[in-house]
Design an enzyme around this catalytic site. Structure first.
Site, PDB file in Angstrom:
ATOM      1  N   VAL A 214      -5.272  -1.547   4.378  1.00  0.00           N
ATOM      2  CA  VAL A 214      -4.958  -1.720   5.788  1.00  0.00           C
ATOM      3  C   VAL A 214      -5.711  -0.668   6.595  1.00  0.00           C
ATOM      4  O   VAL A 214      -5.850   0.481   6.159  1.00  0.00           O
ATOM      5  CB  VAL A 214      -3.440  -1.607   6.038  1.00  0.00           C
ATOM      6  CG1 VAL A 214      -2.892  -0.239   5.631  1.00  0.00           C
ATOM      7  CG2 VAL A 214      -3.105  -1.892   7.502  1.00  0.00           C
ATOM      8  N   SER A 215      -6.219  -1.074   7.760  1.00  0.00           N
ATOM      9  CA  SER A 215      -6.883  -0.146   8.668  1.00  0.00           C
ATOM     10  C   SER A 215      -8.059   0.524   7.963  1.00  0.00           C
ATOM     11  O   SER A 215      -8.978  -0.142   7.519  1.00  0.00           O
ATOM     12  CB  SER A 215      -5.868   0.872   9.192  1.00  0.00           C
ATOM     13  OG  SER A 215      -6.402   1.647  10.238  1.00  0.00           O
TER      14      SER A 215
END
Length: 537
Positions: A214-215
């Site tokens: 994520v990210s």
């Protein structure tokens, strides 16, 4: 308020694992005392990156290394700054140390299937500046591995060097060793190679490894995939990529562009700038890690990011994404992707290092991107409305900053990447796009309802954190969303519902799932072209 991991019932178990040693795990149980999974936390995969190994590529352990030990509790995580504007402060339950290169592994209980469990190598987010691989609360995977779960898989989460420890870049380091850059990415790679070599001993299938995150973990995953495609001579480990809320909208800075930041670090610690490069590095390596971490946010250029090194990061990567060459490489490799976003990415970005003045707006954007790109982006977006109200002016600046960064990090960057896949003739069944607007009731204890689903606010969905408060009536929504995803992890194929790369599987606020047109596509292409023009492509 700090949240401890949700364990419920558990016990400590020790198993002799051929080729590794006697490993003690935490076995997590359900309410009937039936085993859910075995959690091995803190398995070392590299020599400690301390002393003379600070700012060097991670060094593998010896072939005869004995892994026997207690892996029932979490080990250390990378030192990091704490953003006051996000309520940041050290978690008293965490242990911060420069010696942080460990793997955390969750293995389903029971006998693995023929060939072994599928493996998800999940890289944590945090701007490459903060974060950890502990999978606390929202990311606890234990209920994805319970008896009545969907397709089961092994989860591996690597610790890697962050911020200044993982991404300090300068010519002085290259003069010392041409491989001295992007240390955090090399940490991730060495951890992945360890998994490929050893996961079969824990019941995993080394030939069915998905890399995702994520990210910044998604950002990292793109580079890990690219590394294999641009280096066909290395072992091709990655079969699939899970890209949650990040893409690649710009070529990382060159080493020379980072010299200004290195010089600021040297000045911050009172080191004579006229010393030879080797002596500057020697002096920096003698500074305790605590002192380095404490000063990061005092720097004007406080964000340490990836650089173009022509090894991990090819100098043509962004150009190849724009013209479709990257997509062609993906097509030829046969890899498939899940890639998407949440409905309100802007909210978290706006509140992380927001500008303190009109002049500081440029500086904060420059922490992410080269000066030419920062200038071009400020021209593309509307000016901040004029007002004599200082508080309102700062709020307007923060809103604009959040919009620019969330576009470039997620909304535009992911669309530029998808466009490359389309140009490269990757079939639509391998481009699985999504948008999440659904939030479970449990999320109210983390963010107020008006935040909707902010950046990384979907982690409780992907990891099905039933123990953290999913309501029984919400359970069918989660399982409907996860069913094709889990099948994809297991088999590589699924019915995602989309037949066109410009449409998205959408998890709506009411829990329904529909296929929707991408309404942000044209704007994403505009932002991507603005950046391309600013860097001369």
């Amino acid at each position: 308020m700090y949240e401890s991991p949700v364990i419920q019932l558990s016990k400590v178990t020790t198993t002799k694992v051929d080729g590794l040693g006697n490993l003690t795990a935490l076995t997590i149980c359900d309410d009937t005392f039936k085993d859910k999974c075995h959690r091995y936390t803190g398995i070392r995969f590299a020599k400690p990156p301390i002393g003379p190994l600070r700012w060097r590529r991670p060094q593998p352990l010896s072939e005869d290394y004995d892994y026997s030990g207690d892996y029932s509790s979490f080990k250390t995580i990378c030192p990091q700054p704490f953003y006051n504007n996000r309520g940041g402060k050290p978690n008293p339950e965490f242990k911060y140390d420069e010696d942080c290169l460990f793997l955390n592994i969750w293995v389903p209980a029971g006998k693995p299937p023929s060939g072994g469990w599928p493996v998800l190598y999940f890289i944590h987010g945090g701007w490459l500046q903060v974060g950890n691989p502990l999978h606390y609360r929202q990311c606890d995977p234990q209920d994805l591995q319970a008896e009545d779960s969907l397709e089961k898989f092994i989860l591996v989460s690597p610790g890697y060097r962050l911020n200044l420890f993982g991404f300090l870049s300068c010519q002085e380091l290259l003069d010392e060793d041409k491989g001295n850059s992007n240390f955090g990415f090399w940490d991730q790679r060495l951890g992945l190679e360890w998994v490929y070599k050893n996961i079969g001993k824990l019941g995993g299938n080394k030939n069915n490894i998905t890399v995702g995150g994520v990210s910044a973990g998604s950002y990292s995953s793109i580079f890990q995939v690219a590394y294999e495609m641009y280096h066909p001579e290395v072992t091709q480990i990655i079969k699939k990529a899970l890209l949650l809320s990040n893409g690649l909208a710009i070529q990382p800075k060159t080493i020379s562009e980072c010299e200004e930041q290195f010089n600021e670090v040297v000045e911050m610690f009172g080191i004579n700038p006229d010393l030879p490069g080797g002596e500057k590095l020697r002096a920096l390596r003698e500074i305790p890690f605590q002192a380095l971490a404490e000063k990061i946010l005092d720097l004007r250029l406080h964000t340490f990011r990836a650089v173009t090194d022509n090894d991990m990061v090819s100098s043509t990567l962004f150009k190849d994404i724009l013209d479709g060459t990257f997509g062609e490489k993906v097509r030829d490799s046969g890899r498939s992707f899940i890639i998407g976003e949440v409905i309100n990415e802007h909210a978290v970005y706006a509140n992380t290092n927001p500008p303190k003045s009109t002049e500081d707006l440029f500086n904060q954007i420059n922490n992410y991107y080269p000066k030419s790109v920062a200038k071009a982006l400020l021209k593309l977006y509307p000016d901040v409305p004029q007002t004599d109200d200082k508080e309102k002016h700062l709020a307007n600046l923060k809103f604009l900053y959040g919009r620019i960064i969330s576009d470039d990090q997620v909304y535009a960057s992911s669309r530029v990447l998808v466009n490359s896949l389309v140009k490269g003739a990757v079939t639509s069944d391998k481009i699985n796009r999504y948008q999440i607007a659904f939030r479970g009731k449990f999320f109210d204890k983390y963010e107020p309802p008006e935040m909707l689903v902010p950046h990384a606010g979907d982690m409780g969905i992907w990891f099905y954190n039933y123990v953290d408060g999913i309501l029984p009536k919400e359970k069918p929504y989660y399982l409907s969303w996860l069913k094709p995803y889990c099948k994809w992890l297991s088999e590589g194929e699924m019915d995602w519902g989309t037949t066109d790369a410009l449409r998205m599987r959408t998890f709506n606020p009411d829990g329904s799932i529909t296929i929707e047109d991408d309404l942000k596509w044209d704007w994403g292409m505009t932002v991507g072209q603005t950046i391309a023009t600013a860097v001369g492509l």
